[in-house]
Design a protein around this motif. Sequence first.
Motif, short mmCIF file in Angstrom:
data_model
loop_
_atom_site.label_atom_id
_atom_site.label_comp_id
_atom_site.label_asym_id
_atom_site.label_seq_id
_atom_site.Cartn_x
_atom_site.Cartn_y
_atom_site.Cartn_z
N THR A 47 0.83 -1.21 0.00
CA THR A 47 0.00 0.00 0.00
C THR A 47 0.86 1.25 0.00
O THR A 47 0.56 2.23 -0.69
N ASP A 51 0.53 4.14 -2.74
CA ASP A 51 0.24 5.52 -2.35
C ASP A 51 1.33 6.49 -2.79
O ASP A 51 1.06 7.65 -3.10
N LEU A 56 -0.02 10.28 -3.27
CA LEU A 56 -0.76 10.52 -2.03
C LEU A 56 0.20 10.66 -0.86
O LEU A 56 -0.13 11.25 0.16
N ASP A 167 -5.81 -1.13 -5.11
CA ASP A 167 -5.36 -1.75 -3.86
C ASP A 167 -6.37 -2.80 -3.42
O ASP A 167 -7.44 -2.47 -2.92
#
Length: 232
Positions: A47, A51, A56, A167
């Motif tokens: 993850t 990201d 992010l 994801d």
Amino acid sequence: MAGVELVGLTKNYKRGQEIIRALDGVTLDIAPGEFVAVVGRSGSGKTTMLDLLGLLLKPTAGSLIIDDVETTSLSDRQRAHLRARKVGFVFQEYNLLSGLNVFENVMLPQRYAKDGEAGRKRAIDLIDRVGLSDRIKHRPTELSGGQMQRVAIARSMVNRPSLILLDEPTGAVDTETAQQLVDLLKLLNRQEGVTLVLVTHDLDIAAQTTRQIRLKDGKVVSDERVGEAVPV
Ligand code: ADP
Ligand code: MG
């Protein structure tokens, strides 16, 4: 070159005195049109990597180049702009807005892109291609898990991103529905030439992509290509 380049990409977290190397110096090139699976145990950094790719998160060190743009030196505003134009996201929990219908959910990312009539046509076309034309006015609560994920996939593509990050998109649906979603992703990958990076712990699903990257403790421990990325 177009595509995505990770050079020594690193993300550390601090937990008390401890430093957690969530992603630890990953160097990779992802070519346009690849369908990449990222696998690895829980906590291996999947993850975090996604990201980072989706802008992010900001890396602690290293470089991330998306379609020739070095992203780590961009301002927050420039990152947000690049993300809106280049990246689509699909999450396990769908992340649809419950107060909006299917069409409105798919249109949502266009608030930033302002595409007008062409954008509406694009949304309607995508809803058709994910097989939900007869549900276009339905709210998410009136849909199955598989249908909600189809909406999320259509939404992720509406701005014609070059990169879609998923994801565990099949983590909340049964095996048959998961397979249908993967078949849809394979089709869209071929039709649109969009690069897909899919995190999954389902090895049957990973085996259907063109490349499998395995993470362990934030590092790439294997990277296998099966077949060629299909050219557009
Ligand atoms: P995966 O998706 O493969 O399960 P993650 O990328 O979520 O792995 O996590 C990688 C490591 O980083 C894990 O050890 C996790 O506990 C840690 N981690 C993730 N997010 C944070 C955070 N916001 N703060 C502190 N540690 C985190
Ligand atoms: Mg995860």
